[in-house]
Enzyme design. Structure first.
Site, mmCIF file in Angstrom:
data_model
loop_
_atom_site.group_PDB
_atom_site.id
_atom_site.type_symbol
_atom_site.label_atom_id
_atom_site.label_comp_id
_atom_site.label_asym_id
_atom_site.label_seq_id
_atom_site.Cartn_x
_atom_site.Cartn_y
_atom_site.Cartn_z
ATOM 1 N N ALA A 57 0.861 -1.188 0.000
ATOM 2 C CA ALA A 57 0.000 0.000 0.000
ATOM 3 C C ALA A 57 0.890 1.229 0.000
ATOM 4 C CB ALA A 57 -0.923 0.008 1.217
ATOM 5 N N ALA A 100 0.273 5.323 0.465
ATOM 6 C CA ALA A 100 -0.657 6.421 0.730
ATOM 7 C C ALA A 100 0.084 7.752 0.698
ATOM 8 C CB ALA A 100 -1.342 6.202 2.069
ATOM 9 N N SER A 101 -0.620 8.810 1.088
ATOM 10 C CA SER A 101 -0.055 10.149 0.969
ATOM 11 C C SER A 101 1.066 10.412 1.966
ATOM 12 C CB SER A 101 -1.159 11.197 1.158
ATOM 13 O OG SER A 101 -1.800 11.003 2.406
ATOM 14 N N ALA A 129 2.637 7.734 3.984
ATOM 15 C CA ALA A 129 3.562 6.612 4.168
ATOM 16 C C ALA A 129 3.187 5.466 3.247
ATOM 17 C CB ALA A 129 3.524 6.150 5.628
ATOM 18 N N GLN A 130 4.048 4.454 3.201
ATOM 19 C CA GLN A 130 3.717 3.226 2.480
ATOM 20 C C GLN A 130 4.070 2.031 3.354
ATOM 21 O OE1 GLN A 130 5.979 3.934 -1.107
ATOM 22 N NE2 GLN A 130 7.568 2.471 -0.536
ATOM 23 N N VAL A 131 3.474 0.880 3.012
ATOM 24 C CA VAL A 131 3.570 -0.305 3.863
ATOM 25 C C VAL A 131 4.208 -1.458 3.090
ATOM 26 C CG1 VAL A 131 2.283 -1.993 5.230
ATOM 27 C CG2 VAL A 131 1.533 0.406 5.174
ATOM 28 N N LYS A 176 5.444 0.110 8.222
ATOM 29 C CA LYS A 176 4.981 1.385 7.669
ATOM 30 C C LYS A 176 6.134 2.380 7.700
ATOM 31 C CE LYS A 176 0.970 4.457 8.008
ATOM 32 N NZ LYS A 176 -0.322 4.665 8.738
ATOM 33 N N ASP A 227 -11.146 6.447 10.805
ATOM 34 C CA ASP A 227 -10.917 6.227 9.373
ATOM 35 C C ASP A 227 -11.341 4.797 9.015
ATOM 36 O OD1 ASP A 227 -10.181 6.932 6.824
ATOM 37 O OD2 ASP A 227 -8.041 6.581 7.118
#
Length: 516
Positions: free
Chosen positions: A129, A131-132, A134-136, A150, A285
């Protein structure tokens, strides 16, 4: 001067992107901006169709991480952008292109001061994943545990700081040029947004939120939070237990696992109720990508960057308000909002009652599975302008969470209503938390706490008495004069007062010393 020119240059680029997507509609009613909006529409030809909120979401994605977060924040403010736009922004996909693995390695090794291989025996270079913020990546720790790692985007802190500086400039300008904007508290809203994204950029805070939520549900077998690997967690890196399961909106797959979607939804409804009403600390969220269900039917939550808190008085008001709507007692709904201080006291409670009725009655004419309590609250917040009600940020965040949870619930079990499932829970919570038995219990606990303090207060009272006898405690001359000016009591009362005053002072001073 250079800073102002830099801000204006960035504003020009933002205007160009928003204009190309025809997403400047929020400024149409602002006198100082309406001409600019009209001119921009002549210059830029709209490239995409769709609802206004959808066009705005696409523009924010193009503008980058800070604006995606801004869109998510605006999704909690239907009072600012309207119900339809807020709903579209709630669906804003927080996805960007991943950054390369060499930068991931560099960030991890700088965070922990050792080679990546000392921490993980294997590490997937392709993120699962992005995202804006961070990434995983999936990995296996040096001791053989499968985990999800993360990692913050490189340079994200400075990029967001620059954008927030511009937002502050815009908010101050809006308040100065458009006094009516002050009701929406733009400067305060930007400060809240800045605090939120600043917390998101320190992954230790997210890890702490996950740990707190896990503690709250430690005894609940139907909901859990993946454990945190604190050894491999720092400001820019968070390592968490890897989980397996299906996304909560994968109805067919959940049925194929032998699970009843209605029971799974019931677990989700109870978990959401528990977060909000029992604990006052909730996941804010709750989109499908953050909620999973395993083979046992246990719901697993991930991604704790956005969390909300609701204090006890607001929880009580919310519980009463939901019960009022569910029982169609609109006078109760109005009284709750006035009592909570959400509606100014100079407004008409009768008019507000009618407004609540006008919102809810059309909705309650529908089948139970089509009723949306989140929409009821959303439309209730829409009437804030008419009644001059200031925004309640903590409730708007909760409303967004309700909308997301409700959307997942409708996909999972279309013929069920999750709020109907929580009705007995709310009723029982109101009775046990605020009913007569609860008041007696709270009073008893208060007396017990006071009794626990008495020995310490007496101890400090002895110290105060010693100070008085040794001349260590003196009244200020002005205090003595003020006492002398008071009306003289009778001789008998004067004697009693003079006998009791030193001990009163001893008691007060002892208490103050103890509390200090």
């Amino acid at each position: 001067m250079a800073g102002t020119l830099r801000t204006l240059s960035r504003l020009l680029r933002i205007t160009r992107v928003l204009g190309r997507h025809d997403a400047l509609f929020l400024l149409e009613d602002v006198p100082v901006a309406s001409t600019m909006v009209s001119l921009t529409r002549r210059i830029f030809r709209r490239t995409e169709d769709g609802r206004p909120g959808q066009r705005l979401a696409r523009a924010l994605i193009e503008l980058g991480p800070t604006f995606i977060k801004l869109g998510q924040a605006l999704s909690t403010r239907p009072d600012l952008v309207g119900d339809e736009v807020a709903a579209d922004l709630a669906d804003l996909q927080d996805k960007l292109q991943p950054f390369p693995f060499p930068q991931v390695r560099e960030i991890i090794e700088a965070e922990f001061g050792c080679p990546l291989e000392d921490l993980y025996q294997s590490f997937d270079e392709t993120p699962v994943a992005a995202a804006s913020i961070a990434q995983v990546h999936f990995a296996i720790t040096a001791d053989g545990q499968p985990v999800a790692v993360k990692v913050l985007r490189p340079g994200i802190e400075q990029a967001i700081a620059d954008d927030v500086e511009m937002f502050n400039w815009l908010a101050r300008t809006a308040e100065r040029l458009h006094p009516d904007a002050r009701r929406f508290r733009p400067v305060e809203s930007v400060a809240t947004f800045e605090e939120s994204v600043t917390l998101e950029m320190d992954l230790r805070f997210e890890a702490a939120s996950a740990a707190e939520l896990a503690e709250n549900f430690a005894d609940d077998p139907t909901f859990r939070v993946p454990s945190i690997d604190w050894v491999r967690t720092g400001q820019r890196v968070m390592t968490q237990e890897r989980i397996t399961g299906l996304s909560l909106d994968e109805r067919d797959g959940i049925i194929a696992m032998g699970l009843n979607p209605n029971e799974v939804l019931g677990n989700a409804a109870r978990a959401f109720f528990t977060m909000v009403f029992r604990d006052g600390f909730f996941h804010a969220d709750l989109h499908p990508g953050n909620l999973f269900v395993d083979a046992t039917g246990t719901i697993i939550a991930v991604d704790f960057g956005i969390m909300g808190r609701v204090n006890e008085s607001d929880r009580r008001a919310l519980g009463e308000m939901l019960l009022g709507f569910l029982t169609r007692d609109y006078r109760r709904v109005a009284e709750v909002q006035f009592r909570a201080g959400w509606v100014p006291p100079d407004q008409s409670i009768e008019a507000f009652t009618q407004a609540a009725r006008s919102i809810a009655e059309p909705i309650f004419g529908k089948p139970i599975e089509e009723i949306s309590m989140a929409r009821v609250l959303s439309q209730l917040f829409e009437i804030t302008r008419r009644f001059d009600i200031p925004a309640q940020p903590q409730l708007l965040l909760l409303e967004k969470s309700m909308l997301l949870a409700e959307g997942v619930g409708r996909t999972l079990a279309p013929d069920q209503n999750m709020w109907e499932m929580t009705y007995p829970l709310i009723e029982d919570w109101m009775r046990t938390t605020f009913g007569p038995e609860a008041r007696i219990r709270n009073a008893a606990l208060g007396l017990a706490r006071s009794a626990e303090r008495l020995p310490a207060i007496f101890e400090y009272a002895d110290k105060a008495a010693a100070m008085i006898s040794s001349g260590g405690l003196k009244l200020h001359p002005d205090t003595v004069k003020a006492l002398a000016r008071q009306q003289s009591p009778t001789p008998r009362k004067r004697t009693l007062m003079m006998q009791g005053l030193p001990w009163l002072l001893v008691g007060i001073l002892g208490t103050l010393l103890y509390l200090r």
